[in-house]
Design a protein around this motif. Structure first.
Motif, short mmCIF file in Angstrom:
data_model
loop_
_atom_site.label_atom_id
_atom_site.label_comp_id
_atom_site.label_asym_id
_atom_site.label_seq_id
_atom_site.Cartn_x
_atom_site.Cartn_y
_atom_site.Cartn_z
N PHE A 272 15.56 -1.47 -4.54
CA PHE A 272 15.26 -0.37 -5.45
C PHE A 272 16.07 -0.60 -6.72
O PHE A 272 17.29 -0.71 -6.67
CB PHE A 272 15.60 0.98 -4.83
N GLU A 273 15.37 -0.66 -7.85
CA GLU A 273 16.04 -0.91 -9.13
C GLU A 273 15.82 0.26 -10.07
O GLU A 273 14.68 0.60 -10.41
CB GLU A 273 15.53 -2.20 -9.77
N VAL A 274 16.91 0.86 -10.50
CA VAL A 274 16.87 1.96 -11.46
C VAL A 274 17.34 1.43 -12.82
O VAL A 274 18.34 0.71 -12.89
CB VAL A 274 17.80 3.12 -11.02
N SER B 82 0.82 -1.22 0.00
CA SER B 82 0.00 0.00 0.00
C SER B 82 0.85 1.27 0.00
O SER B 82 0.40 2.33 -0.43
CB SER B 82 -0.93 0.01 1.22
N GLU B 83 2.10 1.16 0.46
CA GLU B 83 2.97 2.33 0.54
C GLU B 83 3.92 2.44 -0.65
O GLU B 83 4.52 3.50 -0.84
CB GLU B 83 3.78 2.31 1.84
N LYS B 84 4.06 1.38 -1.42
CA LYS B 84 5.01 1.40 -2.54
C LYS B 84 4.68 2.49 -3.56
O LYS B 84 5.57 3.02 -4.21
CB LYS B 84 5.03 0.03 -3.24
N THR B 85 3.41 2.80 -3.72
CA THR B 85 3.01 3.83 -4.70
C THR B 85 3.11 5.24 -4.13
O THR B 85 2.95 6.21 -4.87
CB THR B 85 1.56 3.59 -5.16
N ARG B 86 3.39 5.37 -2.84
CA ARG B 86 3.38 6.69 -2.19
C ARG B 86 4.76 7.15 -1.73
O ARG B 86 4.93 8.32 -1.39
CB ARG B 86 2.43 6.67 -0.99
N ILE B 87 5.74 6.23 -1.72
CA ILE B 87 7.03 6.58 -1.13
C ILE B 87 7.79 7.65 -1.90
O ILE B 87 8.70 8.27 -1.37
CB ILE B 87 7.93 5.33 -0.99
N PHE B 88 7.40 7.89 -3.17
CA PHE B 88 8.08 8.91 -3.96
C PHE B 88 7.38 10.27 -3.87
O PHE B 88 7.80 11.22 -4.53
CB PHE B 88 8.18 8.48 -5.42
N ASP B 89 6.32 10.36 -3.06
CA ASP B 89 5.65 11.64 -2.85
C ASP B 89 6.49 12.53 -1.94
O ASP B 89 7.18 12.04 -1.05
CB ASP B 89 4.27 11.44 -2.21
N LYS B 90 6.39 13.82 -2.17
CA LYS B 90 7.16 14.76 -1.36
C LYS B 90 6.71 14.71 0.10
O LYS B 90 5.51 14.68 0.39
CB LYS B 90 6.97 16.18 -1.91
N ALA C 93 14.59 7.70 -17.15
CA ALA C 93 14.93 6.46 -16.45
C ALA C 93 13.76 6.07 -15.55
O ALA C 93 12.95 6.90 -15.16
CB ALA C 93 16.20 6.63 -15.63
N SER C 94 13.68 4.79 -15.24
CA SER C 94 12.59 4.29 -14.40
C SER C 94 13.14 3.75 -13.09
O SER C 94 14.31 3.39 -12.99
CB SER C 94 11.83 3.17 -15.13
N ILE C 95 12.28 3.71 -12.09
CA ILE C 95 12.65 3.13 -10.81
C ILE C 95 11.47 2.34 -10.28
O ILE C 95 10.31 2.75 -10.43
CB ILE C 95 13.08 4.20 -9.79
N ARG C 96 11.75 1.20 -9.71
CA ARG C 96 10.70 0.40 -9.07
C ARG C 96 11.26 -0.21 -7.80
O ARG C 96 12.48 -0.41 -7.66
CB ARG C 96 10.17 -0.69 -10.00
N VAL C 97 10.36 -0.50 -6.87
CA VAL C 97 10.76 -1.09 -5.60
C VAL C 97 10.15 -2.48 -5.50
O VAL C 97 8.97 -2.69 -5.80
CB VAL C 97 10.34 -0.20 -4.42
N LYS C 98 10.98 -3.45 -5.11
CA LYS C 98 10.54 -4.84 -4.97
C LYS C 98 10.84 -5.32 -3.55
O LYS C 98 11.70 -4.76 -2.87
CB LYS C 98 11.26 -5.73 -5.98
N ASP C 99 10.14 -6.36 -3.15
CA ASP C 99 10.42 -6.97 -1.85
C ASP C 99 11.70 -7.78 -1.94
O ASP C 99 11.93 -8.51 -2.91
CB ASP C 99 9.27 -7.88 -1.42
#
Length: 289
Positions: A284-286, A231-239, A270-276
């Motif tokens: 964190f993969e860039v 639920s937080e993975k989509t929000r962690i990049f918010d200011k 470039a893209s970034i995603r977070v995985k377990d």
């Protein structure tokens, strides 16, 4: 803000009560126009409800932003005071005590680490402000990304596994060249590695990998810390957003690091995603195309 919400709800209830009353009076005076009155009244109620919903949502967002900014100011105050207090104590110790040359050099090294920490935080805040008001142009040039990542890892590396210290394991493919803003990408790598260290348990390794594959460049930063819920993975990049609640969170930070990471990477296509991570933690993969 709470007073504004109370006034808003009071006006909403009053307006709805007035609408019902005038609708009743019109139907009572002109019963043959019942269908028209109900149709127009329903349309008014629909428009009124939609407007009230969006205003309520906007006020909630504003209230949340104010709370986040308040927490940000508290965090910044603590982040500034902690290294400054450490530097002051170290310098006062050097000044007041008869120390050996080795002890003095050790205290100076610790002071410099705190200065670098302050410098990183100030650079983060300045870069975030420039990104927000679109005053930063992201000047791009070709440079050696491998050397950049290696220098950052070495600067943040902790070789002793004492209390509250981590070890960074790096696998860096040499001579990887990239065209981009070196200053901004330095902030990206620094924030990712510092976050991994920050949210890891003491004496737990952090893995940093840089490699190229299929004409793309990959940067992976993995930790074995507390992890991030779906639920937080989509929000962690918010200011200003930080993982967890303000009551239970005990890690240092301002909530700007991952916001800067996402904004800078977007400017570099470039893209970034977070995985377990397994068994615990996050990766964190860039990917630079």
């Amino acid at each position: 803000m709470r007073r504004s919400l109370v006034i808003f709800y009071a006006l909403l209830i009053y307006a709805m009560a007035e609408l019902v009353w005038w609708g009743y009076m019109l139907v009572h005076l002109q019963p043959r126009r019942f269908a028209m009155i109900m149709g127009e009244g329903s349309m008014f109620v629909l428009v009124f409800a939609v407007g009230a919903y969006y205003m309520h949502t906007s006020m909630k967002k504003e209230r949340k932003l104010i709370e986040q900014k308040r927490n940000f100011l508290l965090s910044v105050t603590h982040e500034l005071k902690s290294p400054l207090a450490s530097i002051k104590i170290l310098l006062q110790t050097i000044q007041k005590r008869d120390l050996s040359k080795a002890q003095i050099l050790d205290f100076i090294d610790k002071s410099l680490l705190d200065v670098e920490r302050l410098d990183d935080m100030v650079e983060n805040m300045l870069l975030a402000a420039k990104i927000e008001n679109s005053s930063y142009t992201f000047p791009k040039a070709q440079f050696n990304l491998s050397a950049l990542v290696d220098s950052i890892v070495n600067r943040l590396q902790i070789t002793k596994c004492d209390c509250n210290q981590q070890i960074i394991n790096a696998e860096i493919e040499p001579k990887i060249e990239i065209t981009g803003d070196k200053f901004a990408l330095t902030s990206v790598v620094t924030n990712l590695v510092e976050n991994a260290v920050k949210y890891s348990k003491p004496c737990t390794a952090v893995e940093v990998k840089l490699f190229s594959k299929n004409d793309r460049i990959f940067l992976q930063v993995a930790d074995h810390g507390i992890g991030i819920s779906d639920s937080e993975k989509t929000r962690i990049f918010d200011k200003f957003y930080r993982v967890g609640s303000e009551d239970t969170r005990n890690t240092k930070g301002t909530g700007l690091g991952l916001y800067i990471v996402k904004e800078v990477l977007d400017k570099h296509q470039a893209s970034i995603r977070v995985k377990d991570n397994r068994p615990s933690g996050s990766v964190f993969e860039v990917v630079f195309a």
